[in-house]
Design a protein around this motif. Structure first.
Motif, PDB file in Angstrom:
ATOM      1  N   TRP A 110     -31.885 115.190 -54.946  1.00 41.60           N
ATOM      2  CA  TRP A 110     -30.462 115.167 -55.283  1.00 41.60           C
ATOM      3  C   TRP A 110     -29.653 115.074 -53.690  1.00 41.60           C
ATOM      4  N   GLY A 111     -28.656 114.291 -53.970  1.00 39.69           N
ATOM      5  CA  GLY A 111     -27.555 114.586 -52.861  1.00 39.69           C
ATOM      6  C   GLY A 111     -26.728 115.970 -53.197  1.00 39.69           C
ATOM      7  N   GLN A 112     -25.756 116.016 -51.968  1.00 36.68           N
ATOM      8  CA  GLN A 112     -24.808 117.320 -52.255  1.00 36.68           C
ATOM      9  C   GLN A 112     -23.780 117.130 -53.187  1.00 36.68           C
ATOM     10  N   GLY A 113     -23.572 115.832 -53.438  1.00 33.87           N
ATOM     11  CA  GLY A 113     -22.402 115.235 -54.481  1.00 33.87           C
ATOM     12  C   GLY A 113     -20.853 115.227 -53.579  1.00 33.87           C
ATOM     13  N   THR A 114     -20.322 114.289 -54.546  1.00 34.87           N
ATOM     14  CA  THR A 114     -18.942 113.794 -53.962  1.00 34.87           C
ATOM     15  C   THR A 114     -17.868 113.707 -54.839  1.00 34.87           C
ATOM     16  N   GLN A 115     -16.745 114.181 -54.605  1.00 33.24           N
ATOM     17  CA  GLN A 115     -15.809 114.399 -55.574  1.00 33.24           C
ATOM     18  C   GLN A 115     -15.146 113.222 -55.892  1.00 33.24           C
ATOM     19  N   VAL A 116     -14.705 112.495 -57.321  1.00 36.53           N
ATOM     20  CA  VAL A 116     -13.936 111.527 -57.548  1.00 36.53           C
ATOM     21  C   VAL A 116     -12.696 112.203 -58.394  1.00 36.53           C
ATOM     22  N   THR A 117     -11.570 111.919 -58.038  1.00 36.98           N
ATOM     23  CA  THR A 117     -10.401 112.547 -58.686  1.00 36.98           C
ATOM     24  C   THR A 117      -9.486 111.361 -58.985  1.00 36.98           C
ATOM     25  N   VAL A 118      -9.298 111.010 -60.398  1.00 34.09           N
ATOM     26  CA  VAL A 118      -8.625 109.907 -60.676  1.00 34.09           C
ATOM     27  C   VAL A 118      -7.369 110.688 -61.321  1.00 34.09           C
ATOM     28  N   SER A 119      -6.143 110.350 -60.873  1.00 38.24           N
ATOM     29  CA  SER A 119      -4.931 110.700 -61.087  1.00 38.24           C
ATOM     30  C   SER A 119      -4.189 109.858 -62.247  1.00 38.24           C
ATOM     31  N   SER A 120      -3.559 110.241 -63.164  1.00 43.10           N
ATOM     32  CA  SER A 120      -2.931 109.660 -64.113  1.00 43.10           C
ATOM     33  C   SER A 120      -1.499 108.870 -63.759  1.00 43.10           C
TER      34      SER A 120
END
Length: 120
Positions: A110-120
């Motif tokens: 597994w990778g360490q993860g990357t944050q994806v944030t989608v604003s409305s």
């Protein structure tokens, strides 16, 4: 062992696009399947998209038609093109790969993860 490093996450407005990348390194002889998972706060980790060594793909129903997974076998890299992003796509995205190291040793990483944030 095999190491996976993700990149490309960030903050984007609804309707926007992001492209995630995940590069695998180490004593890798071959990679069978690669995929992207995501985990939102308080929710279980779920499969977003997967791709086999032969290029067969599968997607979660929630992302079909908006996300595209692809891979560069020579570079041991998998990509996730995310279009028409929605606030509900907000999550930490994890890369996963499974295959074989030298001497026929199987691996799953597994990778360490990357944050994806989608604003409305």
């Amino acid at each position: 062992q095999a190491q996976l490093v993700e990149s490309g996450g960030g903050l984007v407005q609804a309707g926007g696009s992001l492209r995630l990348s995940c590069a695998a390194s180490g004593s890798i002889v071959s990679i069978n399947a690669m995929g992207w998972y995501r985990q939102a706060p308080g929710k279980r980790r779920e499969l977003v998209a997967g791709i086999s060594s032969g290029g067969r793909t599968n997607y979660a129903d929630s992302v079909k038609g908006r996300f595209t997974i692809s891979r560069d076998t020579a570079k041991n890299t998998v990509y996730l093109q995310m279009n028409s992003l929605k606030p509900e796509d907000t999550a930490v995205y994890f890369c996963n790969a499974a295959g074989f190291l030298r001497d026929g040793i199987p691996f799953g990483s597994w990778g360490q993860g990357t944050q994806v944030t989608v604003s409305s």
